[in-house]
Scaffold this motif. Sequence first.
Motif, PDB file in Angstrom:
ATOM      1  N   UNK A 107      41.527  36.489  43.870  1.00  0.00           N
ATOM      2  CA  UNK A 107      41.462  36.731  42.429  1.00  0.00           C
ATOM      3  C   UNK A 107      40.291  35.797  42.127  1.00  0.00           C
ATOM      4  N   UNK A 108      39.313  36.520  41.235  1.00  0.00           N
ATOM      5  CA  UNK A 108      38.150  35.702  40.869  1.00  0.00           C
ATOM      6  C   UNK A 108      38.100  35.833  39.386  1.00  0.00           C
ATOM      7  N   UNK A 109      38.131  37.195  38.716  1.00  0.00           N
ATOM      8  CA  UNK A 109      38.126  37.423  37.342  1.00  0.00           C
ATOM      9  C   UNK A 109      39.196  38.584  37.085  1.00  0.00           C
ATOM     10  N   UNK A 110      40.354  38.190  36.525  1.00  0.00           N
ATOM     11  CA  UNK A 110      41.157  39.419  36.523  1.00  0.00           C
ATOM     12  C   UNK A 110      41.384  40.274  35.562  1.00  0.00           C
ATOM     13  N   UNK A 111      41.958  41.436  35.398  1.00  0.00           N
ATOM     14  CA  UNK A 111      41.703  42.562  34.604  1.00  0.00           C
ATOM     15  C   UNK A 111      42.552  42.151  33.011  1.00  0.00           C
ATOM     16  N   UNK A 112      43.538  41.273  33.277  1.00  0.00           N
ATOM     17  CA  UNK A 112      44.369  41.021  32.154  1.00  0.00           C
ATOM     18  C   UNK A 112      43.671  40.482  31.052  1.00  0.00           C
ATOM     19  N   UNK A 113      43.979  40.721  29.647  1.00  0.00           N
ATOM     20  CA  UNK A 113      43.258  40.198  28.324  1.00  0.00           C
ATOM     21  C   UNK A 113      43.278  38.495  28.547  1.00  0.00           C
ATOM     22  N   UNK A 114      44.344  37.854  28.800  1.00  0.00           N
ATOM     23  CA  UNK A 114      44.288  36.393  29.009  1.00  0.00           C
ATOM     24  C   UNK A 114      43.527  35.589  30.077  1.00  0.00           C
ATOM     25  N   UNK A 115      43.013  36.310  30.835  1.00  0.00           N
ATOM     26  CA  UNK A 115      42.337  35.867  32.198  1.00  0.00           C
ATOM     27  C   UNK A 115      41.312  34.774  31.865  1.00  0.00           C
ATOM     28  N   UNK A 116      40.883  34.752  30.567  1.00  0.00           N
ATOM     29  CA  UNK A 116      39.670  33.885  30.270  1.00  0.00           C
ATOM     30  C   UNK A 116      40.296  32.373  29.802  1.00  0.00           C
ATOM     31  N   UNK A 117      41.571  32.503  29.550  1.00  0.00           N
ATOM     32  CA  UNK A 117      42.046  31.156  29.164  1.00  0.00           C
ATOM     33  C   UNK A 117      41.848  30.127  30.180  1.00  0.00           C
ATOM     34  N   UNK A 118      41.832  30.452  31.449  1.00  0.00           N
ATOM     35  CA  UNK A 118      41.592  29.502  32.352  1.00  0.00           C
ATOM     36  C   UNK A 118      40.261  29.680  33.412  1.00  0.00           C
ATOM     37  N   UNK A 119      40.425  31.119  33.450  1.00  0.00           N
ATOM     38  CA  UNK A 119      39.024  31.690  34.490  1.00  0.00           C
ATOM     39  C   UNK A 119      37.679  31.433  33.837  1.00  0.00           C
ATOM     40  N   UNK A 120      37.783  31.495  32.446  1.00  0.00           N
ATOM     41  CA  UNK A 120      36.391  31.123  31.794  1.00  0.00           C
ATOM     42  C   UNK A 120      36.015  29.821  31.296  1.00  0.00           C
ATOM     43  N   UNK A 121      36.880  28.840  31.544  1.00  0.00           N
ATOM     44  CA  UNK A 121      36.735  27.479  31.333  1.00  0.00           C
ATOM     45  C   UNK A 121      35.606  26.803  31.752  1.00  0.00           C
ATOM     46  N   UNK A 122      34.391  26.336  30.959  1.00  0.00           N
ATOM     47  CA  UNK A 122      33.279  25.794  31.540  1.00  0.00           C
ATOM     48  C   UNK A 122      33.527  24.388  32.283  1.00  0.00           C
ATOM     49  N   UNK A 123      32.584  24.202  33.067  1.00  0.00           N
ATOM     50  CA  UNK A 123      32.962  23.096  34.120  1.00  0.00           C
ATOM     51  C   UNK A 123      31.661  21.922  33.800  1.00  0.00           C
ATOM     52  N   UNK A 124      32.055  20.779  33.892  1.00  0.00           N
ATOM     53  CA  UNK A 124      31.023  19.677  33.583  1.00  0.00           C
ATOM     54  C   UNK A 124      29.783  20.047  34.664  1.00  0.00           C
ATOM     55  N   UNK A 125      30.173  20.359  35.588  1.00  0.00           N
ATOM     56  CA  UNK A 125      28.774  20.574  36.507  1.00  0.00           C
ATOM     57  C   UNK A 125      28.083  22.018  36.216  1.00  0.00           C
ATOM     58  N   UNK A 126      28.751  22.625  35.298  1.00  0.00           N
ATOM     59  CA  UNK A 126      28.004  23.826  34.874  1.00  0.00           C
ATOM     60  C   UNK A 126      28.454  25.284  35.211  1.00  0.00           C
ATOM     61  N   UNK A 127      28.437  26.099  34.468  1.00  0.00           N
ATOM     62  CA  UNK A 127      29.246  27.453  34.785  1.00  0.00           C
ATOM     63  C   UNK A 127      30.662  27.358  34.531  1.00  0.00           C
ATOM     64  N   UNK A 128      31.309  28.424  34.773  1.00  0.00           N
ATOM     65  CA  UNK A 128      32.707  28.401  34.640  1.00  0.00           C
ATOM     66  C   UNK A 128      33.613  28.253  35.897  1.00  0.00           C
ATOM     67  N   UNK A 129      34.873  28.172  35.789  1.00  0.00           N
ATOM     68  CA  UNK A 129      35.904  28.227  36.675  1.00  0.00           C
ATOM     69  C   UNK A 129      35.599  29.332  37.568  1.00  0.00           C
ATOM     70  N   UNK A 130      35.614  30.606  37.232  1.00  0.00           N
ATOM     71  CA  UNK A 130      35.560  31.695  38.051  1.00  0.00           C
ATOM     72  C   UNK A 130      34.441  31.730  38.689  1.00  0.00           C
TER      73      UNK A 130
END
Length: 258
Positions: free
Chosen positions: A139-162
């Motif tokens: 699982x990298x970026x899942x299809x459900x509407x709420x996937x961004x709650x965690x998967x889109x979180x920005x990281x201190x090192x740059x980019x997002x979790x997914x």
Amino acid sequence: MEFVEEVVGRPPLVLGVDPRPRLHGPEPLTHIRRYSLELMEALAPRLGAVKFQTAFFEALGPQGFALMHELIVAARVLSLPVIIDAKRGDIGSTAEAYAEAYLQTYPGSALTVNPYLGSDALEPFFRAARQSGGAVFVLVKTSNPGSGLFQDLPLASGGTLYQAVADYLAQQAEQQRVGDWSRVAAVVGATYPEQIGEIRSRLPHSLLLLPGLGAQGGEALRGAGLLNSASRALFYPGGQPSVEEAVRQAERYLAVLG
């Protein structure tokens, strides 16, 4: 035969088998079995793989789990590659048991897994895929509407979790190549078309399973290594079991996919 070698030579459409007993009359298990077998046989030349969602079979109790096993075997008899959509992911020893239960029991098949317990929880699946000729869809970026709650979180090192998950998988994918493609694959929702292109650039050698086609609003996408997956829209076209309408729906998808 290797899962990867089988699936890349077939049409890029995946049938999701998610049985709903209420749509199958007074003897649902009997009808689900008959309908699924007839549907797989009718659609076989048009499919890249069949994806079995374990939750819907587990909800039917022990008989449902036995039915899933029977249908997986039937799919292989029809020379259809199998994806077991169980989204497993746990500590190393438990991951080893899950890997044995699905990847070793069904050689040449694929399993969906959750990456969020880390590399030691993923390695047993990667190892089992190598040994069994299977594949692992992470699982990298899942299809459900709420996937961004965690998967889109920005990281201190740059980019997002997914994106960090995708970059980690890219390293693993290079170690599991089977020709042009890898046994290490990814799940990316068809409901996020912009992210699909971005993740493809990060994972150039991984198959991408794109769930969410049809009922969730995703559209069919063309591209090398893209496996468009339709469950309700193809297994229950028009909201009801119908082999004839499913064949027509598959033809419509394939007309778009080329």
